[in-house]
Design a protein around this motif. Structure first.
Motif, short mmCIF file in Angstrom:
data_model
loop_
_atom_site.label_atom_id
_atom_site.label_comp_id
_atom_site.label_asym_id
_atom_site.label_seq_id
_atom_site.Cartn_x
_atom_site.Cartn_y
_atom_site.Cartn_z
N GLY A 20 0.81 -1.22 0.00
CA GLY A 20 0.00 0.00 0.00
C GLY A 20 0.84 1.27 0.00
O GLY A 20 0.32 2.36 -0.14
N CYS A 21 2.16 1.10 0.17
CA CYS A 21 3.07 2.25 0.22
C CYS A 21 3.78 2.42 -1.12
O CYS A 21 3.97 1.46 -1.87
N VAL A 22 4.22 3.64 -1.37
CA VAL A 22 4.98 3.92 -2.59
C VAL A 22 6.29 3.12 -2.56
O VAL A 22 6.85 2.88 -1.49
N GLY A 23 6.74 2.70 -3.70
CA GLY A 23 8.02 2.01 -3.78
C GLY A 23 9.17 3.00 -3.66
O GLY A 23 9.01 4.17 -4.03
N ILE A 24 10.30 2.55 -3.15
CA ILE A 24 11.44 3.45 -2.94
C ILE A 24 11.93 4.02 -4.27
O ILE A 24 12.27 5.21 -4.37
N GLY A 25 11.93 3.21 -5.32
CA GLY A 25 12.39 3.69 -6.64
C GLY A 25 11.51 4.81 -7.14
O GLY A 25 11.99 5.81 -7.70
N LYS A 26 10.21 4.67 -6.93
CA LYS A 26 9.27 5.71 -7.37
C LYS A 26 9.44 6.98 -6.55
O LYS A 26 9.38 8.10 -7.08
N LEU A 27 9.69 6.82 -5.25
CA LEU A 27 9.91 8.00 -4.40
C LEU A 27 11.18 8.75 -4.84
O LEU A 27 11.19 9.99 -4.87
N VAL A 28 12.22 8.00 -5.21
CA VAL A 28 13.44 8.63 -5.72
C VAL A 28 13.13 9.36 -7.04
O VAL A 28 13.57 10.49 -7.26
N ASP A 29 12.33 8.73 -7.91
CA ASP A 29 11.89 9.39 -9.14
C ASP A 29 11.22 10.72 -8.84
O ASP A 29 11.44 11.72 -9.53
N MET A 30 10.33 10.71 -7.83
CA MET A 30 9.60 11.94 -7.49
C MET A 30 10.57 13.02 -7.02
O MET A 30 10.41 14.19 -7.37
N MET A 31 11.58 12.62 -6.26
CA MET A 31 12.57 13.61 -5.79
C MET A 31 13.37 14.13 -6.98
O MET A 31 13.62 15.34 -7.08
N MET A 32 13.73 13.27 -7.91
CA MET A 32 14.49 13.69 -9.08
C MET A 32 13.67 14.65 -9.95
O MET A 32 14.21 15.57 -10.55
N LEU A 33 12.36 14.41 -10.00
CA LEU A 33 11.48 15.32 -10.75
C LEU A 33 11.53 16.72 -10.13
O LEU A 33 11.61 17.72 -10.86
N ILE A 34 11.49 16.78 -8.78
CA ILE A 34 11.53 18.08 -8.09
C ILE A 34 12.86 18.78 -8.39
O ILE A 34 12.92 19.98 -8.57
N SER A 35 13.94 17.98 -8.50
CA SER A 35 15.23 18.61 -8.81
C SER A 35 15.24 19.14 -10.25
O SER A 35 15.80 20.22 -10.50
N GLU A 36 14.57 18.46 -11.17
CA GLU A 36 14.44 18.99 -12.55
C GLU A 36 13.62 20.27 -12.55
O GLU A 36 13.96 21.24 -13.25
N ASP A 37 12.54 20.26 -11.77
CA ASP A 37 11.69 21.45 -11.71
C ASP A 37 12.43 22.63 -11.07
O ASP A 37 12.28 23.77 -11.50
N HIS A 38 13.22 22.32 -10.04
CA HIS A 38 14.03 23.35 -9.40
C HIS A 38 14.99 23.95 -10.44
O HIS A 38 15.10 25.17 -10.58
N SER A 39 15.67 23.07 -11.17
CA SER A 39 16.63 23.53 -12.18
C SER A 39 15.94 24.42 -13.21
O SER A 39 16.45 25.49 -13.56
N ALA A 40 14.78 23.98 -13.69
CA ALA A 40 14.06 24.77 -14.70
C ALA A 40 13.66 26.13 -14.12
O ALA A 40 13.73 27.15 -14.81
N SER A 41 13.30 26.14 -12.83
CA SER A 41 12.83 27.40 -12.20
C SER A 41 13.94 28.44 -12.10
O SER A 41 13.65 29.63 -12.01
N VAL A 42 15.22 28.01 -12.09
CA VAL A 42 16.32 28.98 -12.06
C VAL A 42 16.95 29.12 -13.45
O VAL A 42 18.04 29.67 -13.60
#
Lengths: 242, 242
Positions: A20-42
């Motif tokens: 019922g919990c998110v998989g660790i690989g998917k959670l890492v994907d989500m964090m990597m997405l935030i880092s892409e969004d951060h990069s795009a924002s600057v």
């Protein structure tokens, strides 16, 4: 003041596992997405990095987990490009639940890869300064994961067409899946992941077969992904008994 | 007036493939998520359905694709539970881009499955009436997909621990991946999927090995997933040449 960037994301049922919990690989994907969004924002978009003939590549993630979120929870993910030296940029991530309680954190090492030579290059001021990370000459001495010495688990996974994402790499999630699936359901249903240190050494391509070897020593597991004799990815995990 | 339900969703890079576009299996997952959200919004939550000892199960999807959206597009997904008869509920889905242009549509057949007997049961008024779907005695005569007669492709996929989602089933996306991956990169890079008719016949469990057989006939492909001699899932696709 090092810049911080946050985004909220919903955990959906198809990102979760039998627990019922998110998989660790998917959670890492989500964090990597935030880092892409951060990069795009600057202004450091993927396109800009590519225009220099370069690409960001992760060489290591160290993840600590308090609790993996469940389907339909809204998590807030925060990231900072903390500091950098001539070759490495260090980024931190935090995942929070709806009450602001920390669910997980991650420390990651990024390098700039020359896309034609496939070699690590020096940090480019135009690509790193917008993050307002601190410059330091010091290279962090991070613990490196130990792979299995005498593997007691072995599974083969042929890379699928769908394993390659829009970044033209085998997506992160598959390394995690190959490593953890090889432990088998008996182990995975009776243990909860608390800590993972994963180091990427060499890319894997479509059509290759990833050999996932693992060794279980109580609540410690040691992992290696290889295609031939050289490791492509090594990891070390710490679990608790359920 | 049949009730309509819509939600917007961002396509993220890890939901895309080498083409830069979202995979069809992932798009179907997104539509199924909207149908769960629709159900919850009218009070027919998964928990309520389970309290009757029942679960919603999809037996068939017919998908038509104008264009698969790319990473970072925001899509709007709309669904309606269009009508139902004593055993089947028919649901429609539409996916729109940011300009309101239709990207894909899907017609799906849902049944209520008795969770202990693993048998289809009659529609329960409390679980179907909240959708304000039209009641009809007529059973739709939908085209059934033809499987391969003489398969020219065959790949085996062992079900992984992570393939089972919080709904305790092999997630949709894996059936699509098993079917399409077996066609190989040469075919997948030179063709674009326009239409897929997929019929689910029997569940697949953790630890089983899915055998994916396919037959290519020009721009038509025929697919079967089986564990033993009986098909678990059959599909028929129509492609265009790139």
């Amino acid at each position: 003041m090092v810049q911080e960037f946050s985004e909220s994301q919903r955990i959906v049922y198809y990102d979760t596992e039998i627990t019922g919990c998110v998989g660790i690989g998917k959670l890492v994907d989500m964090m990597m997405l935030i880092s892409e969004d951060h990069s795009a924002s600057v202004g450091v978009t993927n396109e800009k990095v590519q225009s220099y003939g370069l690409g960001w590549v992760v060489t290591q993630h160290i993840v600590d987990i308090t609790r993996l979120p469940k389907a339909n929870e809204i998590v807030k993910i925060t990231t900072k490009a903390e500091n950098y030296n001539p070759f490495f940029c260090y980024r931190n991530f935090w995942v929070y639940d709806e009450n602001g309680k920390e669910l997980a954190k991650m420390h990651s090492v990024f390098v700039l890869m020359d896309q034609t030579k496939r070699k690590i290059t020096r940090m480019q001021p135009e690509l790193i300064e917008p993050f307002e990370a601190e410059y330091t000459k010091k290279i962090e001495r991070l613990p490196l994961p130990k792979g299995p010495t005498v593997p007691d688990k072995k599974q083969e996974y042929k890379v699928r067409f769908m394993d390659i994402d829009a970044n033209q790499h085998v997506n992160n999630v598959h390394y995690f899946d190959w490593m953890l699936d090889s432990l088998g359901a008996d182990f995975l249903k009776t243990h909860t992941l608390k800590h993972m240190n994963i180091q990427y050494k060499q890319e894997i391509y479509y059509g290759q077969t990833a050999i996932s070897e693992a060794q279980v020593d109580g609540v410690n597991t040691y992992h290696k992904i290889r295609v031939d004799d050289n490791p492509n990815c090594v990891a070390e995990c710490l679990w608790t008994n359920n």
